[in-house]
Motif scaffolding. Structure first.
Motif, PDB file in Angstrom:
ATOM      1  N   SER A   1      -6.832  -1.546   7.756  1.00 24.58           N
ATOM      2  CA  SER A   1      -5.584  -2.260   8.019  1.00 24.58           C
ATOM      3  C   SER A   1      -4.546  -1.962   6.946  1.00 24.58           C
ATOM      4  O   SER A   1      -3.356  -1.907   7.218  1.00 24.58           O
ATOM      5  N   MET A   2      -4.996  -1.760   5.718  1.00 24.59           N
ATOM      6  CA  MET A   2      -4.063  -1.452   4.639  1.00 24.59           C
ATOM      7  C   MET A   2      -3.465  -0.058   4.807  1.00 24.59           C
ATOM      8  O   MET A   2      -2.324   0.178   4.495  1.00 24.59           O
ATOM      9  N   MET A   3      -4.273   0.865   5.315  1.00 22.51           N
ATOM     10  CA  MET A   3      -3.778   2.223   5.472  1.00 22.51           C
ATOM     11  C   MET A   3      -2.823   2.335   6.643  1.00 22.51           C
ATOM     12  O   MET A   3      -2.015   3.243   6.689  1.00 22.51           O
ATOM     13  N   MET A   4      -2.891   1.424   7.585  1.00 23.96           N
ATOM     14  CA  MET A   4      -2.005   1.449   8.739  1.00 23.96           C
ATOM     15  C   MET A   4      -0.599   0.996   8.366  1.00 23.96           C
ATOM     16  O   MET A   4       0.362   1.365   9.003  1.00 23.96           O
ATOM     17  N   MET A   5      -0.488   0.188   7.339  1.00 25.31           N
ATOM     18  CA  MET A   5       0.819  -0.326   6.929  1.00 25.31           C
ATOM     19  C   MET A   5       1.585   0.748   6.177  1.00 25.31           C
ATOM     20  O   MET A   5       1.011   1.580   5.495  1.00 25.31           O
ATOM     21  N   SER A   6       2.903   0.721   6.314  1.00 26.01           N
ATOM     22  CA  SER A   6       3.708   1.677   5.561  1.00 26.01           C
ATOM     23  C   SER A   6       3.789   1.205   4.109  1.00 26.01           C
ATOM     24  O   SER A   6       3.532   0.054   3.787  1.00 26.01           O
ATOM     25  N   LYS A   7       4.158   2.114   3.271  1.00 22.09           N
ATOM     26  CA  LYS A   7       4.265   1.829   1.853  1.00 22.09           C
ATOM     27  C   LYS A   7       5.309   0.733   1.621  1.00 22.09           C
ATOM     28  O   LYS A   7       6.400   0.789   2.175  1.00 22.09           O
ATOM     29  N   VAL A   8       4.954  -0.235   0.804  1.00 19.58           N
ATOM     30  CA  VAL A   8       5.858  -1.343   0.514  1.00 19.58           C
ATOM     31  C   VAL A   8       6.769  -0.937  -0.643  1.00 19.58           C
ATOM     32  O   VAL A   8       6.310  -0.470  -1.677  1.00 19.58           O
ATOM     33  N   LYS A   9       8.051  -1.117  -0.438  1.00 21.09           N
ATOM     34  CA  LYS A   9       9.027  -0.773  -1.467  1.00 21.09           C
ATOM     35  C   LYS A   9       9.116  -1.940  -2.441  1.00 21.09           C
ATOM     36  O   LYS A   9       9.365  -3.073  -2.038  1.00 21.09           O
ATOM     37  N   GLU A  10       8.911  -1.662  -3.712  1.00 19.39           N
ATOM     38  CA  GLU A  10       8.912  -2.724  -4.710  1.00 19.39           C
ATOM     39  C   GLU A  10      10.258  -2.891  -5.391  1.00 19.39           C
ATOM     40  O   GLU A  10      10.621  -3.983  -5.797  1.00 19.39           O
ATOM     41  N   THR A  11      11.005  -1.802  -5.535  1.00 19.42           N
ATOM     42  CA  THR A  11      12.304  -1.877  -6.189  1.00 19.42           C
ATOM     43  C   THR A  11      13.175  -0.724  -5.712  1.00 19.42           C
ATOM     44  O   THR A  11      12.670   0.314  -5.290  1.00 19.42           O
ATOM     45  N   THR A  12      14.485  -0.933  -5.804  1.00 19.51           N
ATOM     46  CA  THR A  12      15.407   0.153  -5.472  1.00 19.51           C
ATOM     47  C   THR A  12      15.679   1.013  -6.700  1.00 19.51           C
ATOM     48  O   THR A  12      16.142   2.139  -6.569  1.00 19.51           O
ATOM     49  N   GLY A  13      15.412   0.445  -7.878  1.00 18.88           N
ATOM     50  CA  GLY A  13      15.719   1.156  -9.115  1.00 18.88           C
ATOM     51  C   GLY A  13      17.200   1.097  -9.449  1.00 18.88           C
ATOM     52  O   GLY A  13      17.655   1.742 -10.384  1.00 18.88           O
ATOM     53  N   ILE A  14      17.961   0.308  -8.691  1.00 20.32           N
ATOM     54  CA  ILE A  14      19.396   0.165  -8.921  1.00 20.32           C
ATOM     55  C   ILE A  14      19.658  -1.298  -9.280  1.00 20.32           C
ATOM     56  O   ILE A  14      19.314  -2.202  -8.514  1.00 20.32           O
TER      57      ILE A  14
END
Length: 177
Positions: free
Chosen positions: A11-24
């Motif tokens: 189930s974890m591999m099915m999810m897309s990568k979670v964005k943690e920060t924009t870096g801006i």
């Protein structure tokens, strides 16, 4: 904790990568950026109908907005959207789309296309020589790709018609302020 982390790897591999920060600094992550962009692009295509059909501003906005909307509809992942569009992060695209909506309102208010056909503008020519210490700002030549794209647009080949699965916004008569 250990078991929970590894108990459901599929189930974890099915999810897309979670964005943690924009870096801006000051630009927060938008978890549902794709949906927000689709909504903003649809609203832009509706609002731009208030601009006269033959205006370059409207044609340009419709063209790039349709393209961006199509990419957002075809891609599910924020990384893929950013990569295909090549115009920054999805959060930056959201800000751009919001700004475009504000600009459409301003353009309607300013009515730059409302110049009467018989309007005459005084042309002032100044033949005085430019002092040597003042640089002459002459832009360099544009790349050949620019002219090819321009020819395609003028020929109606680029984004001439809505594509499949693309919202069709009906034309309306122009409104004058």
């Amino acid at each position: 904790m250990f078991l929970r982390r590894f108990a459901r790897p599929s189930s974890m591999m099915m999810m897309s990568k979670v964005k943690e920060t924009t870096g801006i600094v000051g630009l927060e992550v938008v978890p549902n950026a794709r949906e927000v962009l689709i909504g903003l692009y649809n609203k832009t295509l509706t609002e731009i109908q208030r601009v006269p059909e033959d205006e370059g501003y409207r044609k340009a906005v419709e063209s790039f907005t349709r393209h961006r909307l199509r990419v957002c509809q075809e891609e599910q992942d924020w990384e893929a959207i950013e990569k295909r569009l090549g115009c920054g992060q999805v959060e930056e695209l959201i800000e751009e789309a919001q700004d475009e909506l504000k600009l459409i309102d301003k353009m309607i208010e300013w009515d730059p296309w409302g110049v009467p056909d018989d309007y005459e503008c005084e042309v002032v020519e100044n033949d005085a020589p430019v002092p040597k210490h003042v640089p002459l700002h002459r832009p360099g030549p544009l790349p050949e790709e620019f002219y090819k794209t321009l020819e395609s647009v003028m020929a109606g080949k680029l984004d001439a018609a809505p594509k499949k699965d693309e919202p069709v916004v009906p034309s309306s008569t122009s409104q004058s302020a």
